[in-house]
Write a protein that holds these residues in place. Structure first.
Motif, PDB file in Angstrom:
ATOM      1  N   ALA A 120      46.237  36.226  36.953  1.00 23.25           N
ATOM      2  CA  ALA A 120      47.458  36.373  36.149  1.00 23.25           C
ATOM      3  C   ALA A 120      47.868  35.071  35.480  1.00 23.25           C
ATOM      4  N   GLN A 121      47.391  33.941  36.005  1.00 26.65           N
ATOM      5  CA  GLN A 121      47.702  32.662  35.370  1.00 26.65           C
ATOM      6  C   GLN A 121      46.977  32.509  34.040  1.00 26.65           C
ATOM      7  N   ALA A 122      45.789  33.121  33.931  1.00 25.05           N
ATOM      8  CA  ALA A 122      44.951  32.898  32.753  1.00 25.05           C
ATOM      9  C   ALA A 122      44.769  34.135  31.885  1.00 25.05           C
ATOM     10  N   TYR A 123      45.138  35.308  32.369  1.00 23.32           N
ATOM     11  CA  TYR A 123      44.854  36.555  31.665  1.00 23.32           C
ATOM     12  C   TYR A 123      45.573  36.591  30.320  1.00 23.32           C
ATOM     13  N   ASP A 124      44.896  37.101  29.313  1.00 20.20           N
ATOM     14  CA  ASP A 124      45.461  37.154  27.965  1.00 20.20           C
ATOM     15  C   ASP A 124      46.294  38.432  27.803  1.00 20.20           C
ATOM     16  N   PHE A 125      47.517  38.386  28.361  1.00 21.65           N
ATOM     17  CA  PHE A 125      48.415  39.520  28.212  1.00 21.65           C
ATOM     18  C   PHE A 125      48.828  39.688  26.749  1.00 21.65           C
ATOM     19  N   GLU A 126      49.055  40.935  26.372  1.00 20.90           N
ATOM     20  CA  GLU A 126      49.667  41.173  25.069  1.00 20.90           C
ATOM     21  C   GLU A 126      51.077  40.594  25.091  1.00 20.90           C
ATOM     22  N   LYS A 127      51.429  39.860  24.075  1.00 18.73           N
ATOM     23  CA  LYS A 127      52.732  39.196  24.037  1.00 18.73           C
ATOM     24  C   LYS A 127      53.857  40.225  24.020  1.00 18.73           C
ATOM     25  N   ALA A 128      54.872  39.987  24.870  1.00 22.06           N
ATOM     26  CA  ALA A 128      56.086  40.803  24.923  1.00 22.06           C
ATOM     27  C   ALA A 128      55.787  42.270  25.212  1.00 22.06           C
ATOM     28  N   ALA A 129      54.748  42.530  26.005  1.00 19.19           N
ATOM     29  CA  ALA A 129      54.333  43.902  26.262  1.00 19.19           C
ATOM     30  C   ALA A 129      55.111  44.561  27.403  1.00 19.19           C
ATOM     31  N   PHE A 130      55.825  43.753  28.220  1.00 21.67           N
ATOM     32  CA  PHE A 130      56.473  44.292  29.409  1.00 21.67           C
ATOM     33  C   PHE A 130      57.964  43.969  29.414  1.00 21.67           C
ATOM     34  N   ASP A 131      58.712  44.865  30.061  1.00 18.71           N
ATOM     35  CA  ASP A 131      60.147  44.657  30.235  1.00 18.71           C
ATOM     36  C   ASP A 131      60.462  43.916  31.527  1.00 18.71           C
ATOM     37  N   ILE A 132      59.617  44.115  32.530  1.00 17.64           N
ATOM     38  CA  ILE A 132      59.872  43.572  33.871  1.00 17.64           C
ATOM     39  C   ILE A 132      58.555  43.130  34.491  1.00 17.64           C
ATOM     40  N   ALA A 133      58.594  42.004  35.211  1.00 15.61           N
ATOM     41  CA  ALA A 133      57.474  41.574  36.050  1.00 15.61           C
ATOM     42  C   ALA A 133      57.964  41.510  37.485  1.00 15.61           C
ATOM     43  N   ILE A 134      57.185  42.070  38.401  1.00 16.17           N
ATOM     44  CA  ILE A 134      57.545  42.059  39.818  1.00 16.17           C
ATOM     45  C   ILE A 134      56.382  41.513  40.633  1.00 16.17           C
ATOM     46  N   SER A 135      56.675  41.128  41.867  1.00 19.12           N
ATOM     47  CA  SER A 135      55.615  40.753  42.790  1.00 19.12           C
ATOM     48  C   SER A 135      56.140  40.814  44.215  1.00 19.12           C
ATOM     49  N   ARG A 136      55.375  41.445  45.085  1.00 16.30           N
ATOM     50  CA  ARG A 136      55.669  41.450  46.516  1.00 16.30           C
ATOM     51  C   ARG A 136      54.622  40.588  47.205  1.00 16.30           C
ATOM     52  N   PHE A 137      54.974  39.340  47.453  1.00 16.01           N
ATOM     53  CA  PHE A 137      54.112  38.397  48.165  1.00 16.01           C
ATOM     54  C   PHE A 137      52.785  38.154  47.446  1.00 16.01           C
ATOM     55  N   GLY A 138      52.761  38.254  46.115  1.00 16.02           N
ATOM     56  CA  GLY A 138      51.538  37.997  45.375  1.00 16.02           C
ATOM     57  C   GLY A 138      51.669  36.882  44.360  1.00 16.02           C
ATOM     58  N   ILE A 139      52.819  36.214  44.363  1.00 12.82           N
ATOM     59  CA  ILE A 139      53.126  35.256  43.306  1.00 12.82           C
ATOM     60  C   ILE A 139      52.875  33.811  43.739  1.00 12.82           C
ATOM     61  N   MET A 140      52.449  33.595  44.994  1.00 14.74           N
ATOM     62  CA  MET A 140      52.456  32.246  45.561  1.00 14.74           C
ATOM     63  C   MET A 140      51.121  31.525  45.438  1.00 14.74           C
ATOM     64  N   PHE A 141      50.155  32.114  44.727  1.00 14.00           N
ATOM     65  CA  PHE A 141      48.788  31.598  44.791  1.00 14.00           C
ATOM     66  C   PHE A 141      48.268  31.048  43.471  1.00 14.00           C
ATOM     67  N   PHE A 142      49.158  30.733  42.538  1.00 20.65           N
ATOM     68  CA  PHE A 142      48.718  30.143  41.277  1.00 20.65           C
ATOM     69  C   PHE A 142      48.138  28.749  41.507  1.00 20.65           C
ATOM     70  N   ALA A 143      47.050  28.441  40.806  1.00 25.74           N
ATOM     71  CA  ALA A 143      46.537  27.076  40.836  1.00 25.74           C
ATOM     72  C   ALA A 143      47.550  26.108  40.229  1.00 25.74           C
ATOM     73  N   ASP A 144      48.246  26.546  39.181  1.00 27.40           N
ATOM     74  CA  ASP A 144      49.311  25.780  38.538  1.00 27.40           C
ATOM     75  C   ASP A 144      50.501  26.725  38.371  1.00 27.40           C
ATOM     76  N   PRO A 145      51.516  26.638  39.235  1.00 22.96           N
ATOM     77  CA  PRO A 145      52.615  27.602  39.191  1.00 22.96           C
ATOM     78  C   PRO A 145      53.357  27.643  37.857  1.00 22.96           C
ATOM     79  N   VAL A 146      53.604  26.488  37.254  1.00 22.35           N
ATOM     80  CA  VAL A 146      54.324  26.487  35.977  1.00 22.35           C
ATOM     81  C   VAL A 146      53.506  27.211  34.912  1.00 22.35           C
ATOM     82  N   GLU A 147      52.228  26.930  34.864  1.00 14.69           N
ATOM     83  CA  GLU A 147      51.367  27.603  33.895  1.00 14.69           C
ATOM     84  C   GLU A 147      51.304  29.104  34.171  1.00 14.69           C
ATOM     85  N   GLY A 148      51.268  29.459  35.458  1.00 13.92           N
ATOM     86  CA  GLY A 148      51.223  30.872  35.810  1.00 13.92           C
ATOM     87  C   GLY A 148      52.471  31.607  35.357  1.00 13.92           C
TER      88      GLY A 148
END
Length: 296
Positions: A120-148
């Protein structure tokens, strides 16, 4: 939690995890640890499901919303979000867990979800494609949290919301008493310390606020919550589940624990779990941060 010593070369699913910035995490979640989570989906949901309602309520999902679930694992939160939303996409590094997520969606006739194997840190998401982002214990593993988080912000529309749950300090979790008992017999790392991607990456609320602000999020709010974790039907069952965890297996190997030391450590875990056992099984208390923010 991950076992960085496992490094198989396996991948399943319709999308591959190319452009991965954290190869150690990818190896763990596509190796033993990912397979163990996939094979024990119900057990891990028993540990983590207490956070579902607080997370989804904080996300305030509307029927027209499109939801991004980061580090979705076996996809339970993705399916729950899809039940409140128009559409949900789960993203995770783990092929074994995504295979289980897809199968569970089909079995549950949840047809407004998709899953992608990617970082998720590097994936090429479509810009502005989502209204909400959620995570249950899956957000803590970015190599670079700010970039993620910056990449997640890119995927959100202006005014889009972020909501996630992460652990507080390990010594505030009931499970720390079990690990302390194990540590009387085998050498374990200092689990109160976090370096780099780990379950404790956002245990410090001040650090979380800094990271989200640097990634461009506003209106950051952090609330402490307590929820029960179901570990097993009895103390022996709970200890057997725990000793299958990838990290614990790795630490036992790293400590060169002999069979007698491991046996004593396992019995210590059983004895400690027994103090949390009642007629409904073994239940410990997990203490988490519920974090919300807005993409301006």
């Amino acid at each position: 939690m991950t076992d960085p010593t496992d490094n198989p070369h396996e991948s399943t699913g319709s999308r591959s995890a190319d452009n991965v910035l954290n190869s150690q995490q990818a190896a763990a979640w596509n190796g033993y640890e990912g397979r163990y989570w996939a094979d024990h989906q119900d057990r891990y949901d028993g540990l983590n499901d207490g956070a579902n309602i607080p997370l989804l309520d904080a996300a305030a999902i509307a029927p027209t919303d499109r939801v991004l679930d980061i580090g979705c694992g076996n996809g339970h939160t993705t399916r729950l979000a899809a039940g409140r939303a128009a559409y949900a996409l789960g993203i995770d590094l783990s092929a074994p867990m995504l295979e289980r997520a897809r199968a569970s969606a089909v079995a549950g006739s949840v047809d407004n979800v998709d899953f992608v194997q990617a970082d998720a840190q590097a994936y090429d998401f479509e810009k502005a494609a989502f209204d909400i982002a959620i995570s249950r214990f899956g957000i803590m593993f970015f190599a670079d949290p700010v970039e993620g988080f910056d990449n997640i912000a890119r995927a959100l529309r202006p005014g889009g919301r972020l909501a996630f749950v992460c652990p507080q300090d390990f010594d505030r979790m009931d499970q720390s008493t079990v690990f302390a008992a194990i540590g009387e017999h085998v050498r374990l790392p200092d689990l109160s310390q976090s370096t780099g991607p780990s379950p404790l990456a956002f245990a410090d609320p001040d650090n979380t606020r800094r990271v989200l602000a640097d990634a461009g999020f506003d209106n950051v709010a952090i609330e402490g919550i307590e929820q029960p974790q179901y570990w097993g039907e009895d103390a022996d069952d709970a200890a057997g589940f725990l000793f299958g965890f990838g990290p614990l297996r790795h630490w036992l190997r790293e400590a060169h624990a002999d069979s007698l030391a491991e046996q004593r450590a396992r019995q210590a875990a059983v004895d400690t779990f027994r103090t949390y056992q009642d007629d409904s099984g073994v239940r410990l208390i997990g203490r988490y941060w519920l974090v919300t923010a807005v993409h301006p």
